[in-house]
Design an enzyme around this catalytic site. Sequence first.
Site, PDB file in Angstrom:
ATOM      1  N   SER A 142       0.802  -1.223   0.000  1.00 52.80           N
ATOM      2  CA  SER A 142       0.000   0.000   0.000  1.00 52.80           C
ATOM      3  C   SER A 142       0.835   1.272   0.000  1.00 52.80           C
ATOM      4  O   SER A 142       0.463   2.267  -0.630  1.00 52.80           O
ATOM      5  CB  SER A 142      -0.949   0.006   1.200  1.00 52.80           C
ATOM      6  OG  SER A 142      -1.841  -1.078   1.137  1.00 52.80           O
ATOM      7  N   HIS A 196       0.976   4.565   4.817  1.00 54.04           N
ATOM      8  CA  HIS A 196       0.295   5.155   3.669  1.00 54.04           C
ATOM      9  C   HIS A 196       0.733   6.600   3.462  1.00 54.04           C
ATOM     10  O   HIS A 196       1.045   7.022   2.344  1.00 54.04           O
ATOM     11  CB  HIS A 196      -1.221   5.111   3.879  1.00 54.04           C
ATOM     12  CG  HIS A 196      -1.786   3.737   3.814  1.00 54.04           C
ATOM     13  ND1 HIS A 196      -3.137   3.481   3.983  1.00 54.04           N
ATOM     14  CD2 HIS A 196      -1.202   2.520   3.604  1.00 54.04           C
ATOM     15  CE1 HIS A 196      -3.354   2.181   3.867  1.00 54.04           C
ATOM     16  NE2 HIS A 196      -2.193   1.587   3.649  1.00 54.04           N
TER      17      HIS A 196
END
Length: 262
Positions: A142, A196
């Site tokens: 991610s 992230h």
Amino acid sequence: SSAGAGKANGSNKNVSSSSTGSSNGRGILDWGSPLRRCTDSLLVLNGLMFILQWASKDVLTLWGAKVNALVTAGQWWRLLTSSFLHTSAIHLLINSHALASIGPHVELLGGSHRFMAVYLSSAVVGTAASYLLTPAPSVGASSALFGLGAALAMFYWRHRDSMGKRSDVVLQQLGVTLAINMAYSMANRRIDNWGHLGGMLGGAAVSWLIGPRLVKTADGQIADKPPLPLLAYKSADSGVHNSSSGSNGSSDRTYKHSKEIS
């Protein structure tokens, strides 16, 4: 990096088939196209790594996950290897869908070398942020995917004056996608939000440095002039011309493709 099923879905999937299709009916961004070779290679690699995880009863996960104590002990390679591991098939599928959606566009716009530079640096920066700011172990692509999204946003933000409304539309789509993903991430404690955020900032910074940054020269040609031009398209190598000249050069192709994404 993500401890759960974090995702960074690309919002720019629709490219006009009439302008990007090939003679055999395949688009230039379809699976197997040489223009998305790095994206396809990463998809295969992530799948193979998951199979190896399953076959080894997750021993491979122990060897590659971001575990703060082990990173502190000197196993710095975990800052990268954790991005090629996933906690479950669902986690892998979500990230694979995101990579297949956004990866080809970033790879086509910047070329394979810049694509990999953004992907790998975003993975490392994101995992480093996770290492510094949260003690929880984590794995997942991610961070790298958020970096790719940031790189795509950087391209359209950087060329907003020349691309006009097209740039505004893409940036709005990416903004909505980011908001949805961040809201989902904040609602799920298993997701590594620091990873992230770090990946997104890393991708934006690297793409700002290495480009593409396409500008028109005094003679009407298109030149690639990022602050750090190590991977920039070279006029002599790629036949950089104005998009109306019919050149097949890389910068010309990048410019035309950027105008076609909806």
